[in-house]
Design a protein around this motif. Structure first.
Motif, PDB file in Angstrom:
ATOM      1  N   VAL A 162       0.850  -1.186   0.000  1.00 37.15           N
ATOM      2  CA  VAL A 162       0.000   0.000   0.000  1.00 37.15           C
ATOM      3  C   VAL A 162       0.887   1.239   0.000  1.00 37.15           C
ATOM      4  CG1 VAL A 162      -1.797   1.282   1.224  1.00 37.15           C
ATOM      5  CG2 VAL A 162      -1.808  -1.223   1.244  1.00 37.15           C
ATOM      6  N   ALA A 163       0.744   2.065  -1.015  1.00 36.74           N
ATOM      7  CA  ALA A 163       1.530   3.293  -1.110  1.00 36.74           C
ATOM      8  C   ALA A 163       0.907   4.378  -0.241  1.00 36.74           C
ATOM      9  CB  ALA A 163       1.611   3.758  -2.562  1.00 36.74           C
ATOM     10  N   GLY A 164       1.756   5.176   0.373  1.00 39.22           N
ATOM     11  CA  GLY A 164       1.279   6.262   1.213  1.00 39.22           C
ATOM     12  C   GLY A 164       2.435   7.133   1.656  1.00 39.22           C
ATOM     13  N   THR A 165       2.260   7.826   2.751  1.00 36.30           N
ATOM     14  CA  THR A 165       3.286   8.723   3.287  1.00 36.30           C
ATOM     15  C   THR A 165       3.435   8.480   4.775  1.00 36.30           C
ATOM     16  OG1 THR A 165       2.762  10.423   1.636  1.00 36.30           O
ATOM     17  CG2 THR A 165       3.994  11.115   3.572  1.00 36.30           C
ATOM     18  N   ARG A 166       4.683   8.346   5.215  1.00 34.99           N
ATOM     19  CA  ARG A 166       4.945   8.217   6.653  1.00 34.99           C
ATOM     20  C   ARG A 166       5.389   9.570   7.187  1.00 34.99           C
ATOM     21  NH1 ARG A 166      10.538   7.551   7.284  1.00 34.99           N
ATOM     22  NH2 ARG A 166      11.673   6.749   5.488  1.00 34.99           N
ATOM     23  N   PHE A 167       4.793   9.953   8.301  1.00 36.99           N
ATOM     24  CA  PHE A 167       5.071  11.239   8.933  1.00 36.99           C
ATOM     25  C   PHE A 167       5.724  11.001  10.290  1.00 36.99           C
ATOM     26  CE2 PHE A 167       1.484  11.833   6.128  1.00 36.99           C
ATOM     27  CZ  PHE A 167       1.663  13.079   5.560  1.00 36.99           C
ATOM     28  N   ALA A 168       6.677  11.867  10.641  1.00 36.70           N
ATOM     29  CA  ALA A 168       7.301  11.796  11.963  1.00 36.70           C
ATOM     30  C   ALA A 168       7.751  13.197  12.356  1.00 36.70           C
ATOM     31  CB  ALA A 168       8.490  10.837  11.971  1.00 36.70           C
ATOM     32  N   VAL A 169       7.565  13.532  13.623  1.00 39.53           N
ATOM     33  CA  VAL A 169       7.954  14.855  14.116  1.00 39.53           C
ATOM     34  C   VAL A 169       8.375  14.710  15.570  1.00 39.53           C
ATOM     35  CG1 VAL A 169       5.615  15.462  14.870  1.00 39.53           C
ATOM     36  CG2 VAL A 169       7.228  17.288  14.238  1.00 39.53           C
ATOM     37  N   TRP A 170       9.290  15.572  15.988  1.00 39.99           N
ATOM     38  CA  TRP A 170       9.761  15.581  17.376  1.00 39.99           C
ATOM     39  C   TRP A 170       9.041  16.697  18.121  1.00 39.99           C
ATOM     40  CZ3 TRP A 170      13.498  18.840  20.210  1.00 39.99           C
ATOM     41  CH2 TRP A 170      13.895  18.267  21.432  1.00 39.99           C
ATOM     42  N   ALA A 171       8.227  16.330  19.095  1.00 41.06           N
ATOM     43  CA  ALA A 171       7.505  17.303  19.913  1.00 41.06           C
ATOM     44  C   ALA A 171       7.455  16.769  21.340  1.00 41.06           C
ATOM     45  CB  ALA A 171       6.094  17.525  19.362  1.00 41.06           C
ATOM     46  N   PRO A 172       8.563  16.901  22.075  1.00 44.14           N
ATOM     47  CA  PRO A 172       8.695  16.223  23.377  1.00 44.14           C
ATOM     48  C   PRO A 172       7.740  16.722  24.454  1.00 44.14           C
ATOM     49  CG  PRO A 172      10.525  17.735  22.996  1.00 44.14           C
ATOM     50  CD  PRO A 172       9.772  17.666  21.711  1.00 44.14           C
ATOM     51  N   ALA A 173       7.261  17.968  24.346  1.00 39.81           N
ATOM     52  CA  ALA A 173       6.394  18.500  25.393  1.00 39.81           C
ATOM     53  C   ALA A 173       4.914  18.359  25.060  1.00 39.81           C
ATOM     54  CB  ALA A 173       6.725  19.980  25.646  1.00 39.81           C
ATOM     55  N   ALA A 174       4.602  17.794  23.911  1.00 41.57           N
ATOM     56  CA  ALA A 174       3.210  17.720  23.468  1.00 41.57           C
ATOM     57  C   ALA A 174       2.453  16.614  24.189  1.00 41.57           C
ATOM     58  CB  ALA A 174       3.155  17.495  21.963  1.00 41.57           C
TER      59      ALA A 174
END
Length: 293
Positions: A162-174
């Motif tokens: 399955v084609a798609g998009t992987r997202f990742a972000v650093w938000a340590p206080a969230a």
């Protein structure tokens, strides 16, 4: 006098409150609908139930929905109707099965109709696994991951065909981070991301989201406050001003149009060419508490 009638009003009130207290399952749903759930995989996606596997999803614009299992060995496809547990759009479909493991990612899709009668069919993002390894998290946490740009941000990816998009972000206080965009009507409750332990990193794979998709991150701050939407600091593309959204981009397929500039650069005598020098006085950037800045 009966034991119940001998209880004080305070004790009776406490007993009634205990009986009316929501279950852990209901509490998780309430948190999801309120945009407060920091563990979406704990309530969404496939989960074992007494009669098989319960597949749960939240689609606010869906009036009705069902799960379609697309197994080439079975024709026609198996269908499990979903029950709307909450009017806001929280559904559960039970798949009667003795299978000890959850349905494979990409083995089923969610079909349904919107409140306007439009049909839709989507994969379940919460059936797909995480992609960042523990070693990635370790190196990023130490600040020694020299290919962080390949891990954080939005990257085109294929999982289980399955084609798609992987997202990742650093938000340590969230407390909660969600992907918002046209794919979910900019509703932060629809695609909350998976927290990766104490690393401060949040990630999620969105099937069938491809190049050109505009997105931002919706973040619930440490005090439970909803912050302004944030662009992706690791995005490969962004919208042209005055818009500020991040855009899913594919660097491998990008067509560069700077060949003329590159050729001119090789022929330029930089020692005899005019240059621009920028200077900043660091003292002018200092804060003045008395001016409340």
């Amino acid at each position: 006098m009966s034991p119940e009638s001998s209880k004080s009003p305070a004790a009776a009130s406490s007993s009634l409150a205990q009986r009316k207290a929501p279950s852990e399952f209901d509490a998780r749903i309430n948190a999801l609908l309120a945009g407060q759930n920091s563990d979406p995989f704990g309530i969404l996606g496939p989960h074992p139930v007494s009669s098989g596997w319960g597949i749960r999803f939240f689609i606010p614009w869906a009036a009705e929905a069902s799960i379609v299992f697309k197994n080439p060995a079975v024709s026609p496809a198996k269908i499990a109707d979903a029950v709307k547990l909450r009017p806001e759009g929280f559904f559960e479909a039970v798949w009667p099965s003795n299978q000890p493991t959850a349905p494979e990612p990409g083995s089923y899709k969610i079909q349904g109709r919107t409140h306007y009668g439009e049909s839709f069919e989507v994969f379940d993002p919460y059936a797909f696994p995480f992609f960042l390894t523990d070693f990635d998290l370790h190196l990023i946490g130490e600040g020694r991951h020299y290919d962080t740009y390949q891990k954080l941000g939005a990257h085109l990816h294929t999982v289980a065909g399955v084609a798609g998009t992987r997202f990742a972000v650093w938000a340590p206080a969230a407390r909660r981070v969600s992907i918002v965009g046209d794919m979910n009507h900019w509703d932060g409750r629809v695609h909350p991301m998976r927290p990766r332990g104490s690393s401060g990193i949040w990630e999620l794979f969105l099937p069938e989201i491809g190049e050109g998709a505009v997105y931002k991150y919706e973040i619930l701050g440490p005090n439970g406050n909803l912050l302004p939407l944030k662009a992706d600091p690791y995005a490969f593309r962004s919208e042209l001003r005055p818009n500020t959204g991040s855009v899913v981009g594919d660097l491998e397929a990008h067509q560069w149009n700077d060949s003329a500039w590159l050729e001119q650069r090789q022929q330029t005598n930089w020692l005899e060419s005019p240059i621009s020098i920028y200077e900043v006085h660091l003292g002018s950037w200092r804060r003045v508490p008395e001016e409340h800045n």
